[in-house]
Design a protein around this motif. Structure first.
Motif, short mmCIF file in Angstrom:
data_model
loop_
_atom_site.label_atom_id
_atom_site.label_comp_id
_atom_site.label_asym_id
_atom_site.label_seq_id
_atom_site.Cartn_x
_atom_site.Cartn_y
_atom_site.Cartn_z
N ALA A 147 -32.53 94.43 -12.23
CA ALA A 147 -32.61 95.62 -11.36
C ALA A 147 -33.86 96.36 -11.57
CB ALA A 147 -31.46 96.55 -11.94
N GLY A 148 -34.51 96.16 -12.44
CA GLY A 148 -35.92 96.92 -12.51
C GLY A 148 -37.03 96.13 -11.89
N ASP A 149 -36.73 94.94 -11.15
CA ASP A 149 -38.05 93.86 -10.65
C ASP A 149 -38.37 94.54 -9.50
OD1 ASP A 149 -39.65 91.84 -10.37
OD2 ASP A 149 -38.09 90.36 -10.01
N SER A 150 -39.67 95.22 -9.55
CA SER A 150 -39.98 95.73 -8.34
C SER A 150 -40.86 94.65 -7.40
CB SER A 150 -41.10 96.68 -8.72
OG SER A 150 -42.23 96.29 -9.40
N ASN A 151 -40.88 93.37 -8.01
CA ASN A 151 -41.48 92.40 -7.26
C ASN A 151 -40.61 91.65 -6.25
OD1 ASN A 151 -43.94 92.67 -8.30
ND2 ASN A 151 -43.49 91.43 -10.23
N ARG A 152 -39.36 91.86 -6.48
CA ARG A 152 -38.29 90.92 -5.73
C ARG A 152 -38.16 91.42 -4.27
NH1 ARG A 152 -31.83 91.10 -6.57
NH2 ARG A 152 -31.33 89.07 -5.63
N PRO A 153 -38.26 90.55 -3.36
CA PRO A 153 -38.21 91.07 -1.70
C PRO A 153 -37.11 91.97 -1.60
CG PRO A 153 -38.80 88.80 -2.09
CD PRO A 153 -38.40 89.11 -3.38
N ARG A 154 -37.40 92.66 -0.79
CA ARG A 154 -36.36 93.74 -0.28
C ARG A 154 -35.00 92.91 0.40
NH1 ARG A 154 -36.05 99.09 0.41
NH2 ARG A 154 -34.61 100.01 1.82
N TRP A 155 -35.30 92.01 1.25
CA TRP A 155 -34.20 91.46 1.71
C TRP A 155 -33.23 90.46 0.77
CZ3 TRP A 155 -33.03 86.06 1.39
CH2 TRP A 155 -34.10 85.39 0.99
N GLN A 156 -33.87 90.28 -0.63
CA GLN A 156 -33.24 89.73 -1.36
C GLN A 156 -32.29 90.68 -2.43
OE1 GLN A 156 -35.62 87.10 -4.29
NE2 GLN A 156 -36.32 86.01 -2.57
N TRP A 265 -28.20 83.18 2.95
CA TRP A 265 -29.39 83.45 2.20
C TRP A 265 -30.51 82.39 2.74
CZ3 TRP A 265 -31.33 85.47 -2.24
CH2 TRP A 265 -32.23 85.00 -2.87
N ARG A 266 -30.32 81.06 2.89
CA ARG A 266 -31.44 80.17 3.51
C ARG A 266 -31.93 80.44 4.81
NH1 ARG A 266 -28.28 74.43 1.61
NH2 ARG A 266 -28.57 74.78 -0.59
N ARG A 267 -30.83 81.13 5.51
CA ARG A 267 -31.54 81.46 7.02
C ARG A 267 -32.23 82.56 6.87
NH1 ARG A 267 -26.75 83.18 10.94
NH2 ARG A 267 -26.24 81.13 10.45
N HIS A 272 -37.78 85.09 6.47
CA HIS A 272 -38.84 85.76 5.74
C HIS A 272 -40.09 84.90 5.75
CE1 HIS A 272 -40.45 88.51 2.76
NE2 HIS A 272 -40.63 87.46 1.94
N ALA A 273 -39.90 83.53 5.31
CA ALA A 273 -41.19 82.85 5.13
C ALA A 273 -41.97 82.59 6.62
CB ALA A 273 -40.84 81.43 4.75
N ALA A 274 -41.31 82.73 7.63
CA ALA A 274 -41.91 82.54 8.94
C ALA A 274 -42.67 84.01 9.34
CB ALA A 274 -41.20 82.13 10.09
N ARG A 275 -42.20 85.16 8.81
CA ARG A 275 -42.89 86.34 8.91
C ARG A 275 -44.11 86.27 8.02
NH1 ARG A 275 -37.73 88.62 8.97
NH2 ARG A 275 -38.00 89.08 7.09
#
Length: 285
Positions: A147-156, A265-267, A272-275
């Protein structure tokens, strides 16, 4: 000792930057607003409901026990929303909520399931119950850390990592629902349920992405209001009149939803990887 009880500190003592020690806040509230207390009271009531479910299970009143577990789940969802609504969130409340989840969705379902069927499998059944409780505790601890991980992408952030504790409790109690539909506990069935319980525990601590629904937001389209209300009424009515069939279908539907969650999730991961991946034709690529 001036007081019989320590003062209530919703967010704990702050660290003094000058000496590096825990010191009193620069501005202490002489009285705690009620909005900080009400969510914690709801959390305590949820724990009471969960522990009362264990007592009902010992008395072989499993229908009441399941009802109390469901009540604990409702109160668990209510306390956090109440805290955010009245702006009464605090570190103390977050820790209380996590402990309540460990009790209500870890210890309580394991004991209810053990009393209902797992005891027929003797040591194997008890090991399964233990593994489920430990898995639930580990899953909650990991959730607090992430919950405190600021490096996690927003979409995740729209996904849980592993089956959440309330979902795990709903699914792991499936044999109890089936028991009221004619399922008769025995040694063989208890062994199967033990394996099922262990599998659910591993799914809770796995990296399985489970869509949380947080991206739906707090608003709904105008044309969806009436269907939404009717759907909720239909589900509540079915739960009240066909309790065990509805709970069984709900647990099975949740399990069937997991593969679709992984696919979603995979989609989103590919999108996200394409962007974020620069094009070969882009300057500096």
């Amino acid at each position: 000792m001036d007081d019989a009880f320590p003062p209530f500190e919703p967010d704990g003592p702050e660290r003094d930057p000058d000496n590096g020690d825990d010191a009193a806040r620069k501005r202490r509230l002489r009285e705690i607003p009620l909005r900080f207390v009400v969510p914690n009271i709801i959390t305590v009531l949820a724990i009471c409901a969960g522990l009362s479910a264990v007592r009902m299970a010992f008395e072989e009143r499993f229908d009441v026990a399941i009802g109390l577990v469901l009540l604990a789940a409702v109160l668990d969802g209510l306390d956090g929303r109440m805290a955010r609504l009245v702006k009464g969130t605090s570190r103390f409340g977050a820790e209380m909520d996590s402990l309540a989840d460990a009790v209500n969705f870890g210890v309580v379902p394991a004991l209810v399931l053990y009393i209902f069927v797992l005891d027929e499998a003797a040591q194997f059944g008890w090991i399964a119950a233990l593994l489920y409780v430990i898995a639930c505790t580990l899953r909650l601890a990991r959730f607090n850390v992430m919950a405190g991980d600021s490096n996690r992408p927003r979409w995740q952030q729209a996904y849980f990592v592993g089956i959440p504790a309330p979902g795990g409790a709903l699914v792991v109690l499936l044999p109890v629902y089936l028991g009221f539909l004619g399922f008769s506990p025995g040694w063989f069935t208890a062994s199967v349920v033990s394996v099922f319980t262990i599998v659910i525990g591993f799914l809770m601590v796995s990296n399985l992405p489970v869509w949380s629904g947080k991206t739906l937001g707090a608003r709904v389209p105008r044309t969806a209001v009436m269907p939404l209300i009717l759907t909720v009424v239909l589900y509540v009515a079915a739960l009240a009149n066909f309790t065990w069939s509805t709970l069984t279908l709900s647990a099975i539907a949740y399990l069937c939803f997991l593969p679709f969650s992984v696919r979603l999730w995979r989609r989103q991961a590919r999108a996200h990887a394409a962007r974020t991946t620069p094009s070969p034709d882009a300057p500096g690529a």
